[in-house]
Write a protein that holds these residues in place. Structure first.
Motif, PDB file in Angstrom:
ATOM      1  N   HIS A  26       3.108   9.926  -0.681  1.00  0.00           N
ATOM      2  CA  HIS A  26       1.927   9.778  -0.773  1.00  0.00           C
ATOM      3  C   HIS A  26       1.378   9.728  -2.127  1.00  0.00           C
ATOM      4  CE1 HIS A  26      -2.475   9.689   0.448  1.00  0.00           C
ATOM      5  NE2 HIS A  26      -2.623  10.739  -0.376  1.00  0.00           N
ATOM      6  N   THR A  27       1.907  10.988  -2.853  1.00  0.00           N
ATOM      7  CA  THR A  27       1.664  11.200  -4.352  1.00  0.00           C
ATOM      8  C   THR A  27       2.037   9.719  -4.836  1.00  0.00           C
ATOM      9  OG1 THR A  27       1.869  13.407  -4.258  1.00  0.00           O
ATOM     10  CG2 THR A  27       2.189  12.406  -6.243  1.00  0.00           C
ATOM     11  N   LEU A  28       3.291   9.384  -5.038  1.00  0.00           N
ATOM     12  CA  LEU A  28       3.541   8.086  -5.625  1.00  0.00           C
ATOM     13  C   LEU A  28       2.605   6.777  -5.348  1.00  0.00           C
ATOM     14  CD1 LEU A  28       5.387   6.920  -7.806  1.00  0.00           C
ATOM     15  CD2 LEU A  28       7.288   6.382  -5.815  1.00  0.00           C
ATOM     16  N   LYS A  29       2.599   6.750  -4.300  1.00  0.00           N
ATOM     17  CA  LYS A  29       1.505   5.615  -3.699  1.00  0.00           C
ATOM     18  C   LYS A  29       0.295   5.608  -4.382  1.00  0.00           C
ATOM     19  CE  LYS A  29      -0.739   5.687   0.104  1.00  0.00           C
ATOM     20  NZ  LYS A  29      -1.046   5.631   1.349  1.00  0.00           N
ATOM     21  N   GLY A  30      -0.320   6.703  -4.360  1.00  0.00           N
ATOM     22  CA  GLY A  30      -1.799   6.878  -4.948  1.00  0.00           C
ATOM     23  C   GLY A  30      -1.695   6.487  -6.680  1.00  0.00           C
ATOM     24  N   SER A  31      -0.765   7.176  -7.380  1.00  0.00           N
ATOM     25  CA  SER A  31      -0.663   6.998  -8.690  1.00  0.00           C
ATOM     26  C   SER A  31      -0.187   5.474  -9.020  1.00  0.00           C
ATOM     27  CB  SER A  31       0.379   7.971  -9.384  1.00  0.00           C
ATOM     28  OG  SER A  31       1.749   7.984  -8.936  1.00  0.00           O
ATOM     29  N   SER A  32       0.855   4.900  -8.045  1.00  0.00           N
ATOM     30  CA  SER A  32       1.217   3.491  -8.490  1.00  0.00           C
ATOM     31  C   SER A  32      -0.085   2.558  -8.331  1.00  0.00           C
ATOM     32  CB  SER A  32       2.334   3.225  -7.516  1.00  0.00           C
ATOM     33  OG  SER A  32       3.487   4.017  -7.866  1.00  0.00           O
ATOM     34  N   GLY A  33      -0.800   2.899  -7.488  1.00  0.00           N
ATOM     35  CA  GLY A  33      -2.011   2.222  -7.024  1.00  0.00           C
ATOM     36  C   GLY A  33      -2.771   1.956  -8.310  1.00  0.00           C
ATOM     37  N   ASN A  34      -2.710   2.756  -8.948  1.00  0.00           N
ATOM     38  CA  ASN A  34      -3.743   2.771 -10.326  1.00  0.00           C
ATOM     39  C   ASN A  34      -3.069   1.746 -11.237  1.00  0.00           C
ATOM     40  OD1 ASN A  34      -5.490   4.765  -9.427  1.00  0.00           O
ATOM     41  ND2 ASN A  34      -4.121   6.469 -10.231  1.00  0.00           N
ATOM     42  N   PHE A  35      -1.760   1.352 -11.301  1.00  0.00           N
ATOM     43  CA  PHE A  35      -1.422   0.399 -12.052  1.00  0.00           C
ATOM     44  C   PHE A  35      -1.338  -0.991 -11.216  1.00  0.00           C
ATOM     45  CE2 PHE A  35       0.510   4.163 -13.523  1.00  0.00           C
ATOM     46  CZ  PHE A  35       0.201   4.244 -15.022  1.00  0.00           C
ATOM     47  N   GLY A  36      -1.631  -1.182 -10.134  1.00  0.00           N
ATOM     48  CA  GLY A  36      -1.615  -2.417  -9.688  1.00  0.00           C
ATOM     49  C   GLY A  36      -0.256  -2.525  -9.096  1.00  0.00           C
ATOM     50  N   ALA A  37       0.568  -1.847  -8.943  1.00  0.00           N
ATOM     51  CA  ALA A  37       2.043  -1.861  -8.691  1.00  0.00           C
ATOM     52  C   ALA A  37       2.148  -2.017  -7.118  1.00  0.00           C
ATOM     53  CB  ALA A  37       2.892  -0.837  -9.324  1.00  0.00           C
ATOM     54  N   ARG A  38       1.839  -3.276  -6.637  1.00  0.00           N
ATOM     55  CA  ARG A  38       1.876  -3.732  -5.124  1.00  0.00           C
ATOM     56  C   ARG A  38       3.446  -3.234  -4.577  1.00  0.00           C
ATOM     57  NH1 ARG A  38       3.681  -7.769  -2.374  1.00  0.00           N
ATOM     58  NH2 ARG A  38       4.022  -9.070  -4.112  1.00  0.00           N
ATOM     59  N   MET A  39       4.258  -3.867  -5.107  1.00  0.00           N
ATOM     60  CA  MET A  39       5.587  -3.392  -4.467  1.00  0.00           C
ATOM     61  C   MET A  39       6.075  -1.986  -4.457  1.00  0.00           C
ATOM     62  SD  MET A  39       7.960  -6.714  -5.848  1.00  0.00           S
ATOM     63  CE  MET A  39       8.898  -5.420  -6.861  1.00  0.00           C
ATOM     64  N   VAL A  40       5.531  -1.245  -5.320  1.00  0.00           N
ATOM     65  CA  VAL A  40       5.819   0.300  -5.364  1.00  0.00           C
ATOM     66  C   VAL A  40       4.969   0.839  -4.310  1.00  0.00           C
ATOM     67  CG1 VAL A  40       5.861   2.289  -6.792  1.00  0.00           C
ATOM     68  CG2 VAL A  40       6.418   0.521  -7.796  1.00  0.00           C
ATOM     69  N   VAL A  41       3.705   0.447  -4.457  1.00  0.00           N
ATOM     70  CA  VAL A  41       2.955   0.864  -3.276  1.00  0.00           C
ATOM     71  C   VAL A  41       3.313   0.779  -1.806  1.00  0.00           C
ATOM     72  CG1 VAL A  41       0.139   0.760  -2.332  1.00  0.00           C
ATOM     73  CG2 VAL A  41       0.675   0.925  -4.874  1.00  0.00           C
ATOM     74  N   GLU A  42       3.744  -0.209  -1.609  1.00  0.00           N
ATOM     75  CA  GLU A  42       4.074  -0.913  -0.228  1.00  0.00           C
ATOM     76  C   GLU A  42       5.423   0.035   0.361  1.00  0.00           C
ATOM     77  OE1 GLU A  42       4.684  -5.131  -0.344  1.00  0.00           O
ATOM     78  OE2 GLU A  42       2.566  -5.500  -0.550  1.00  0.00           O
ATOM     79  N   SER A  43       6.350  -0.039  -0.615  1.00  0.00           N
ATOM     80  CA  SER A  43       7.503   0.821  -0.639  1.00  0.00           C
ATOM     81  C   SER A  43       7.145   2.250  -0.341  1.00  0.00           C
ATOM     82  CB  SER A  43       8.579   0.708  -1.507  1.00  0.00           C
ATOM     83  OG  SER A  43       9.696   1.367  -1.199  1.00  0.00           O
ATOM     84  N   ALA A  44       6.398   2.700  -1.172  1.00  0.00           N
ATOM     85  CA  ALA A  44       6.074   4.333  -0.798  1.00  0.00           C
ATOM     86  C   ALA A  44       5.191   4.502   0.367  1.00  0.00           C
ATOM     87  CB  ALA A  44       5.084   4.896  -2.215  1.00  0.00           C
ATOM     88  N   SER A  45       4.454   3.658   0.868  1.00  0.00           N
ATOM     89  CA  SER A  45       3.532   3.564   1.839  1.00  0.00           C
ATOM     90  C   SER A  45       4.508   3.835   3.202  1.00  0.00           C
ATOM     91  CB  SER A  45       2.710   2.407   1.967  1.00  0.00           C
ATOM     92  OG  SER A  45       1.914   2.563   3.301  1.00  0.00           O
TER      93      SER A  45
END
Length: 86
Positions: A26-45
């Motif tokens: 969840h922490t990684l998903k939130g911070s990655s979302g700030n960069f618009g890193a869709r692939m990272v957000v999806e995987s972290a999710s």
């Protein structure tokens, strides 16, 4: 801080600690979302959802937390290269 969070995610998977996996992802998903890193957000999710469901070993369909972790690591490598190119 992503190396620290990745280490937390890996440790949670090794320890089969679903709550820790959920929180770290969840922490990684939130911070990655700030960069618009869709692939990272999806995987972290996906990892976050696995943790929330208590499925640290996988869902029985060939998808394991370690496989998701590898995908996350690859997505972060792509993001890192893009950021370094700026």
């Amino acid at each position: 801080d992503y190396p620290k969070v990745l280490a937390e995610i890996r440790a949670a998977i090794v320890a089969k600690d679903a709550k820790r996996l959920e929180m770290s992802a969840h922490t990684l998903k939130g911070s990655s979302g700030n960069f618009g890193a869709r692939m990272v957000v999806e995987s972290a999710s996906r990892l976050e959802q696995m943790g929330r469901a208590g499925r640290v070993d996988g869902d029985g369909q060939g998808s394991s937390a370690f496989e998701e972790f590898k995908m996350l690591d690859q997505a972060l490598s792509v993001l890192r290269a893009e950021l370094d190119a700026l």
